[in-house]
Scaffold this motif. Structure first.
Motif, PDB file in Angstrom:
ATOM      1  N   THR A  23      44.764 -31.551  -4.802  1.00 49.62           N
ATOM      2  CA  THR A  23      45.186 -30.965  -5.322  1.00 49.62           C
ATOM      3  C   THR A  23      43.724 -29.815  -5.859  1.00 49.62           C
ATOM      4  O   THR A  23      43.223 -29.204  -5.860  1.00 49.62           O
ATOM      5  N   THR A  24      43.199 -30.652  -6.764  1.00 52.60           N
ATOM      6  CA  THR A  24      42.240 -30.602  -7.479  1.00 52.60           C
ATOM      7  C   THR A  24      40.565 -30.037  -6.921  1.00 52.60           C
ATOM      8  O   THR A  24      39.674 -28.882  -6.766  1.00 52.60           O
ATOM      9  N   SER A  25      40.405 -30.588  -5.662  1.00 54.82           N
ATOM     10  CA  SER A  25      39.771 -30.423  -4.532  1.00 54.82           C
ATOM     11  C   SER A  25      39.277 -29.342  -3.461  1.00 54.82           C
ATOM     12  O   SER A  25      38.656 -28.299  -4.239  1.00 54.82           O
TER      13      SER A  25
ATOM     14  N   ALA B 227      51.071 -24.218 -19.545  1.00 54.86           N
ATOM     15  CA  ALA B 227      50.967 -22.264 -19.282  1.00 54.86           C
ATOM     16  C   ALA B 227      49.331 -21.661 -20.647  1.00 54.86           C
ATOM     17  O   ALA B 227      48.969 -21.024 -20.350  1.00 54.86           O
ATOM     18  N   PHE B 228      49.201 -22.871 -21.642  1.00 58.02           N
ATOM     19  CA  PHE B 228      48.040 -22.551 -22.192  1.00 58.02           C
ATOM     20  C   PHE B 228      46.680 -22.435 -21.648  1.00 58.02           C
ATOM     21  O   PHE B 228      46.212 -21.258 -21.615  1.00 58.02           O
ATOM     22  N   VAL B 229      46.356 -23.588 -20.827  1.00 55.96           N
ATOM     23  CA  VAL B 229      45.956 -23.863 -19.931  1.00 55.96           C
ATOM     24  C   VAL B 229      45.306 -22.852 -19.317  1.00 55.96           C
ATOM     25  O   VAL B 229      44.484 -22.124 -19.401  1.00 55.96           O
ATOM     26  N   GLN B 230      46.002 -21.949 -18.256  1.00 62.22           N
ATOM     27  CA  GLN B 230      46.357 -20.861 -18.055  1.00 62.22           C
ATOM     28  C   GLN B 230      45.827 -19.404 -18.197  1.00 62.22           C
ATOM     29  O   GLN B 230      46.257 -18.473 -18.036  1.00 62.22           O
ATOM     30  N   TRP B 231      46.173 -19.338 -19.042  1.00 65.39           N
ATOM     31  CA  TRP B 231      46.104 -18.145 -20.342  1.00 65.39           C
ATOM     32  C   TRP B 231      44.959 -17.676 -20.551  1.00 65.39           C
ATOM     33  O   TRP B 231      43.729 -18.168 -20.164  1.00 65.39           O
TER      34      TRP B 231
ATOM     35  N   PHE C 275      53.997 -33.633 -12.695  1.00 63.78           N
ATOM     36  CA  PHE C 275      53.171 -33.938 -13.444  1.00 63.78           C
ATOM     37  C   PHE C 275      51.798 -34.144 -12.904  1.00 63.78           C
ATOM     38  O   PHE C 275      51.200 -33.753 -13.602  1.00 63.78           O
ATOM     39  N   ALA C 276      51.457 -34.352 -11.491  1.00 72.19           N
ATOM     40  CA  ALA C 276      50.399 -34.514 -10.959  1.00 72.19           C
ATOM     41  C   ALA C 276      50.128 -33.814 -10.319  1.00 72.19           C
ATOM     42  O   ALA C 276      48.443 -32.914 -10.723  1.00 72.19           O
ATOM     43  N   THR C 277      50.066 -31.892 -10.163  1.00 69.72           N
ATOM     44  CA  THR C 277      50.200 -30.625  -9.938  1.00 69.72           C
ATOM     45  C   THR C 277      49.209 -30.121 -11.364  1.00 69.72           C
ATOM     46  O   THR C 277      48.450 -29.932 -11.162  1.00 69.72           O
ATOM     47  N   SER C 278      50.412 -30.614 -12.367  1.00 75.13           N
ATOM     48  CA  SER C 278      49.212 -29.418 -13.144  1.00 75.13           C
ATOM     49  C   SER C 278      48.852 -30.813 -14.257  1.00 75.13           C
ATOM     50  O   SER C 278      47.187 -29.907 -13.550  1.00 75.13           O
ATOM     51  N   LEU C 279      48.568 -31.805 -13.520  1.00 75.64           N
ATOM     52  CA  LEU C 279      46.986 -32.347 -14.511  1.00 75.64           C
ATOM     53  C   LEU C 279      45.786 -31.972 -13.734  1.00 75.64           C
ATOM     54  O   LEU C 279      44.878 -31.724 -14.205  1.00 75.64           O
TER      55      LEU C 279
ATOM     56  N   ILE D  54      44.800 -28.886 -14.758  1.00 76.11           N
ATOM     57  CA  ILE D  54      43.845 -28.819 -15.924  1.00 76.11           C
ATOM     58  C   ILE D  54      42.380 -29.288 -15.715  1.00 76.11           C
ATOM     59  O   ILE D  54      42.118 -28.653 -16.304  1.00 76.11           O
ATOM     60  N   LEU D  55      42.754 -30.005 -14.619  1.00 77.44           N
ATOM     61  CA  LEU D  55      41.227 -30.829 -14.313  1.00 77.44           C
ATOM     62  C   LEU D  55      40.153 -30.119 -13.787  1.00 77.44           C
ATOM     63  O   LEU D  55      38.806 -29.382 -13.859  1.00 77.44           O
ATOM     64  N   SER D  56      40.779 -28.970 -12.998  1.00 77.85           N
ATOM     65  CA  SER D  56      40.611 -28.054 -12.355  1.00 77.85           C
ATOM     66  C   SER D  56      39.211 -26.946 -13.226  1.00 77.85           C
ATOM     67  O   SER D  56      38.619 -26.381 -13.317  1.00 77.85           O
ATOM     68  N   THR D  57      40.413 -26.914 -14.234  1.00 77.56           N
ATOM     69  CA  THR D  57      39.849 -25.839 -14.905  1.00 77.56           C
ATOM     70  C   THR D  57      38.761 -25.864 -15.730  1.00 77.56           C
ATOM     71  O   THR D  57      38.137 -25.294 -16.030  1.00 77.56           O
ATOM     72  N   LEU D  58      39.177 -27.721 -16.194  1.00 74.88           N
ATOM     73  CA  LEU D  58      37.458 -28.333 -16.457  1.00 74.88           C
ATOM     74  C   LEU D  58      36.752 -28.129 -16.267  1.00 74.88           C
ATOM     75  O   LEU D  58      35.464 -27.283 -16.610  1.00 74.88           O
TER      76      LEU D  58
END
Length: 307
Positions: free
Chosen positions: A17-19, A152-156, A273-277, A280-284
């Protein structure tokens, strides 16, 4: 063995998903001559690739015998029309969900959309409890709420994005809110329904994926005709396709296989949980490596609605 498969499939899902997020983002912003590839056609091609991959896996399980493969496909799909039709329900719901999210994005500002759509984490848990009889403790519910809030905060969006989205938004806020809430419940129901089918029947994951991919291709072609029919007739089905586009399509097809394995060996809550992680990884990675957080955050919030 099942525990190893569970965590292996979850790890592969996070990586895939991150890739996909990063590659798709790059492919959609890459400036090249000629028309850009259509995401609606990419969905259909990915479904067809997924079907082909599953047929090869069934062929392998049939000891590489074409006669055995033909018998399995005939017995498990053609001779069981009601079992096959069961997969039309999640496929149809996913198509409805795509359309609802487009409506929501057209009628809500980015912040409201992003925060509200994270409710799908809780609706998935609710359907898991009601449809599968799972029991979640207080700490598990609390962790789900924390996860939903964190994503939600990561995607704000930034202030500039909020202003732009307010200028672009049109129509009723109520319509947009109802659309995203309906999408949250449809997402939770479709995921848990598919999990229920996988875990309560003897058919293999690959056979179920072939059935799901068949209906997904039909609904996908309907989407191509409705949304991009004019562009396809003008520039062709594979307009704008290049090497990077095919990488995106292959990653997307792989995602369909991995998600089915995760649902089979784990569950939809762990998938969330995996998709949400991965978000977060993609955003970072987008922020520190690609330095593209501002434009990327709204895009990542779509959560690949055509999967």
């Amino acid at each position: 063995m099942s525990a190893n498969l569970k965590y292996l499939s979850l790890g592969i899902l996070v990586f895939q998903t991150t890739s996909l997020v990063l590659t798709m983002r790059y492919s959609r912003t890459l400036k090249e001559e000629g028309p850009r590839y259509l995401s609606s056609t990419a969905v259909v091609v990915a479904e067809l690739l997924k079907i082909m991959a599953c047929i090869l896996l069934v062929y392998k399980d049939s000891k590489c015998s074409l006669r055995a493969l033909n018998r399995v496909l005939h017995d498990e799909i053609l001779n069981k029309p009601m079992e096959t039709l069961k997969l039309a329900i999640p496929s149809g719901i996913y198509t409805l969900q795509n359309n609802l999210l487009y409506v929501a994005l057209s009628n809500l500002d980015a912040a409201t959309y992003q925060v509200t759509y994270q409710l799908k984490i809780l609706t998935t848990a609710l359907f898991s409890v009601s449809m599968l009889g799972k029991k979640l403790g207080v700490y598990q519910w609390l962790s789900l709420v924390i996860l939903m809030t964190g994503v939600a905060f990561v995607q704000w969006p930034s202030d500039s994005q909020e202003l732009d989205s307010k200028e672009l938004s049109a129509g009723s806020q109520f319509v947009g809110l109802m659309a995203v809430l309906t999408a949250c419940f449809s997402s939770g129901f479709a995921g848990v329904y598919f999990e229920k089918i996988l875990k309560e029947t003897k058919q293999s994951v690959w056979i179920r994926n072939i059935q799901l991919g068949f209906f997904g291709s039909i609904f996908g072609l309907m989407g191509v005709y409705i949304y991009d029919g004019e562009l396809v007739s003008k520039n062709g089905f594979f307009q704008g396709y290049n090497r990077l586009t095919w990488i995106v399509v292959v990653l997307q097809a792989l995602g369909g296989l991995v998600i089915a394995a995760v649902i089979k060996y784990a569950d939809n809550i762990l998938k969330g949980f995996a998709t949400s992680l991965s978000i977060i990884l993609s955003t970072l990675i987008s922020y520190f490596w690609l330095q593209d957080f501002v434009s990327f955050s709204v895009y990542s919030s779509i959560d690949y609605i055509y999967r």
